[in-house]
Enzyme design. Structure first.
Site, PDB file in Angstrom:
ATOM      1  N   CYS A  83      33.259  57.864  44.736  1.00 24.55           N
ATOM      2  CA  CYS A  83      34.268  59.640  44.734  1.00 24.55           C
ATOM      3  C   CYS A  83      35.142  59.517  45.184  1.00 24.55           C
ATOM      4  O   CYS A  83      36.175  60.712  45.113  1.00 24.55           O
ATOM      5  CB  CYS A  83      33.613  59.894  45.549  1.00 24.55           C
ATOM      6  N   HIS A 330      32.837  68.913  41.575  1.00 20.56           N
ATOM      7  CA  HIS A 330      33.080  67.748  42.130  1.00 20.56           C
ATOM      8  C   HIS A 330      33.126  66.092  41.049  1.00 20.56           C
ATOM      9  O   HIS A 330      32.238  66.040  40.866  1.00 20.56           O
ATOM     10  CB  HIS A 330      32.192  67.491  43.130  1.00 20.56           C
TER      11      HIS A 330
HETATM   12  N1  COA Z   1      26.116  75.045  43.965  1.00 19.60           N
HETATM   13  C1  COA Z   1      26.395  76.171  43.272  1.00 19.60           C
HETATM   14  N2  COA Z   1      25.478  76.561  42.587  1.00 19.60           N
HETATM   15  C2  COA Z   1      24.371  75.376  41.591  1.00 19.60           C
HETATM   16  C3  COA Z   1      24.245  73.873  41.953  1.00 19.60           C
HETATM   17  C4  COA Z   1      25.870  74.172  42.870  1.00 19.60           C
HETATM   18  N3  COA Z   1      25.162  72.391  43.427  1.00 19.60           N
HETATM   19  N4  COA Z   1      23.915  73.019  40.931  1.00 19.60           N
HETATM   20  C5  COA Z   1      23.768  73.684  40.055  1.00 19.60           C
HETATM   21  N5  COA Z   1      23.968  75.268  40.322  1.00 19.60           N
HETATM   22  C6  COA Z   1      23.794  76.027  39.281  1.00 19.60           C
HETATM   23  C7  COA Z   1      23.764  76.190  38.283  1.00 19.60           C
HETATM   24  O1  COA Z   1      25.445  76.349  37.888  1.00 19.60           O
HETATM   25  C8  COA Z   1      23.083  76.858  37.085  1.00 19.60           C
HETATM   26  O2  COA Z   1      23.327  78.306  37.050  1.00 19.60           O
HETATM   27  P1  COA Z   1      22.911  79.275  36.094  1.00 19.60           P
HETATM   28  O3  COA Z   1      21.504  79.057  35.455  1.00 19.60           O
HETATM   29  O4  COA Z   1      23.338  80.365  36.681  1.00 19.60           O
HETATM   30  O5  COA Z   1      23.759  78.617  34.369  1.00 19.60           O
HETATM   31  C9  COA Z   1      21.495  76.546  38.001  1.00 19.60           C
HETATM   32  O6  COA Z   1      22.277  76.498  39.377  1.00 19.60           O
HETATM   33  C10 COA Z   1      20.925  75.437  36.933  1.00 19.60           C
HETATM   34  O7  COA Z   1      21.688  74.511  37.718  1.00 19.60           O
HETATM   35  P2  COA Z   1      20.915  72.973  36.849  1.00 19.60           P
HETATM   36  O8  COA Z   1      22.080  72.544  36.547  1.00 19.60           O
HETATM   37  O9  COA Z   1      19.842  73.774  35.437  1.00 19.60           O
HETATM   38  O10 COA Z   1      20.822  72.324  38.598  1.00 19.60           O
HETATM   39  P3  COA Z   1      19.873  71.109  39.180  1.00 19.60           P
HETATM   40  O11 COA Z   1      18.512  70.939  39.954  1.00 19.60           O
HETATM   41  O12 COA Z   1      20.466  70.467  37.807  1.00 19.60           O
HETATM   42  O13 COA Z   1      21.131  70.442  39.838  1.00 19.60           O
HETATM   43  C11 COA Z   1      21.656  69.473  42.067  1.00 19.60           C
HETATM   44  C12 COA Z   1      21.116  70.822  41.040  1.00 19.60           C
HETATM   45  C13 COA Z   1      21.792  69.615  43.388  1.00 19.60           C
HETATM   46  C14 COA Z   1      20.544  68.672  42.171  1.00 19.60           C
HETATM   47  C15 COA Z   1      23.212  68.782  40.913  1.00 19.60           C
HETATM   48  O14 COA Z   1      24.028  70.231  41.259  1.00 19.60           O
HETATM   49  C16 COA Z   1      23.356  67.490  42.261  1.00 19.60           C
HETATM   50  O15 COA Z   1      22.909  66.307  41.820  1.00 19.60           O
HETATM   51  N6  COA Z   1      24.650  67.498  43.040  1.00 19.60           N
HETATM   52  C17 COA Z   1      24.524  66.650  44.086  1.00 19.60           C
HETATM   53  C18 COA Z   1      26.209  65.902  42.733  1.00 19.60           C
HETATM   54  C19 COA Z   1      26.285  64.057  44.106  1.00 19.60           C
HETATM   55  O16 COA Z   1      25.131  63.929  44.138  1.00 19.60           O
HETATM   56  N7  COA Z   1      27.381  64.452  43.815  1.00 19.60           N
HETATM   57  C20 COA Z   1      28.286  63.209  44.214  1.00 19.60           C
HETATM   58  C21 COA Z   1      27.859  63.066  45.673  1.00 19.60           C
HETATM   59  S1  COA Z   1      28.549  62.104  46.935  1.00 19.60           S
END
Ligand code: COA
Length: 382
Positions: A83, A330
């Site tokens: 990252c 991100h």
């Molecule tokens: N913050 C705010 N809203 C979020 C979000 C977040 N981090 N992630 C998803 N959403 C929203 C989406 O826009 C969607 O909204 P909508 O229903 O209005 O369209 C809803 O939440 C569901 O999204 P979805 O893609 O199904 O979520 P998910 O459960 O598959 O993923 C996380 C959520 C948090 C698990 C995912 O964002 C994630 O893995 N984040 C971490 C990424 C990471 O590790 N990066 C590297 C860092 S070292």
């Protein structure tokens, strides 16, 4: 070493960008950056990217991007540090200009994460396969352990973390390039889905597509391209153990401290000079750890910085005025370059509603893994 300036910048919106491919995103950001400086060819290109091979099956990004920019023959290479790939690419471009090798360099970060890859497992390849991934841990899990440790020690509370998400969404709501342009409340965060206890969905950065590009030139040639260049006063990079459990104190990001101290030393500046910072809030708890390690706040001050307003717009050191990774998005390889674009805009007085008054010095900190690599740049208005 020659003084180095940023003379142009451009980026795509961040988000789930279904209509744009990896190369489309790169070209859009790069052309915007080139256009802002009135340039059409560069001496070399550095592409920050973490995992296009796994996300979209595309490697060899240096020549691919030079080709699609119509810059055949130009040296071009992809730089990877998970990252922190964008920050690492910027550092390579900085060294290229500083050394006298090149007079105009394009640094662009790009990532296309939403094309159907198993994102969580692709991201996990940046942690230790043998001692972490094999046992089922993911990045939300690793940062959850850091948060849990801080909570057990009493240095950070769950509500402190909620406030960081609230602050960064408030900032991101003012950023036209941000993935989420909506404010959220402490209650929204507290009620969002649990991902890895104690981290909930609204403590996490999202999965994103996007690209960001800057143009670098020697400071003494910068006015060919812009009347408001921004100097890169310091650049520092460091590494730490790849596995979280191998660190003497897993809640202490020693890699951030070391990279920052190197950047402060090169800039000849103390942390008190920093007026705003873009830090790597991949999970809310990371923002607390980074503020401490960057010497921008200490102890409970860092934990409570969002809640007290210390790190909000109008506070002592506004942090993540772009919305940060949390709200701006991100796209991992693009993040480090996008952080620097926020500072570029702020230091030129072009940040609109998010403008920090009279901003002269800003710091960008970009991190790989659970703190295995970190790159810090200190920018100064000329
Ligand atoms: N913050 C705010 N809203 C979020 C979000 C977040 N981090 N992630 C998803 N959403 C929203 C989406 O826009 C969607 O909204 P909508 O229903 O209005 O369209 C809803 O939440 C569901 O999204 P979805 O893609 O199904 O979520 P998910 O459960 O598959 O993923 C996380 C959520 C948090 C698990 C995912 O964002 C994630 O893995 N984040 C971490 C990424 C990471 O590790 N990066 C590297 C860092 S070292």
């Amino acid at each position: 070493m020659r003084d180095v300036a940023i003379v142009g910048a451009g980026m795509t919106r961040f988000g789930e960008l279904w209509d744009a491919s990896l190369r489309d995103l790169f070209v859009e950001a790069a052309l915007a950056g080139l256009g802002s400086a009135g340039a059409d060819r560069v001496d070399s290109i550095y592409v920050g990217n973490m995992a296009a091979g796994q996300f979209v099956g595309q490697e060899h990004l240096g020549p691919l991007m030079a080709d699609h920019l119509g810059m055949h023959g130009v040296p071009a290479v992809r730089i990877e540090s998970a990252c922190a790939s964008g920050g690492a690419a910027l550092r390579m471009g900085f060294l290229d200009i500083a050394s006298g090798q090149s007079d105009l360099v394009l640094v662009a970060g790009v990532e296309k994460m939403t094309d159907g890859a198993d994102v969580t497992n692709v991201l996990a390849t940046a942690s230790d396969q043998e001692t972490e991934v094999y046992h089922g841990i993911t990045f939300p899990g690793l940062y959850a352990m850091i948060a849990r440790l801080r909570m057990e020690r009493g240095t950070t509370t769950e509500e402190d973390l909620h406030w960081i998400a609230v602050k960064n969404h408030r900032h991101g709501a003012m950023n036209p390039k941000a993935q989420f342009r909506r404010e959220i409340s402490v209650d929204d965060v507290a009620r969002s889905t649990m991902v890895a206890e104690p981290l909930r969905m609204l403590h996490c950065s999202p999965v994103s597509d996007g690209a960001a590009a800057v143009l670098l030139a020697p400071l003494d040639q910068a006015r060919r391209y812009t009347d408001r260049p921004v100097r890169i006063a310091g650049s520092g990079m460091a590494t730490s153990t790849i596995a979280l459990a191998d660190r003497p104190d897993p809640a202490d990001l020693d890699v951030v401290r070391l990279s920052a101290e190197r950047a402060y030393a090169m800039a000849g500046m103390s942390p008190e000079r920093v007026q705003l910072a873009e830090v790597h809030d991949c999970f809310t708890v990371a923002e607390v750890c980074c503020l401490e390690a960057l010497h921008l706040a200490n102890g409970s001050e860092a934990s409570q910085a969002a809640r007290t307003g210390y790190s909000a717009l109008g506070g002592r050191v506004p942090v993540n005025t772009s919305g940060g990774l949390k709200s701006k998005g991100h796209p991992v390889g693009a993040t480090g370059v996008a952080q620097v674009i926020e500072l570029f805009d702020q230091l030129r007085g072009e940040a609109g509603e998010r403008q920090v008054p009279d901003a002269h010095v800003g710091l960008a900190q970009n991190m790989g893994g659970s703190g295995a690599s970190s790159v810090v740049h200190i920018l100064e208005r000329v």
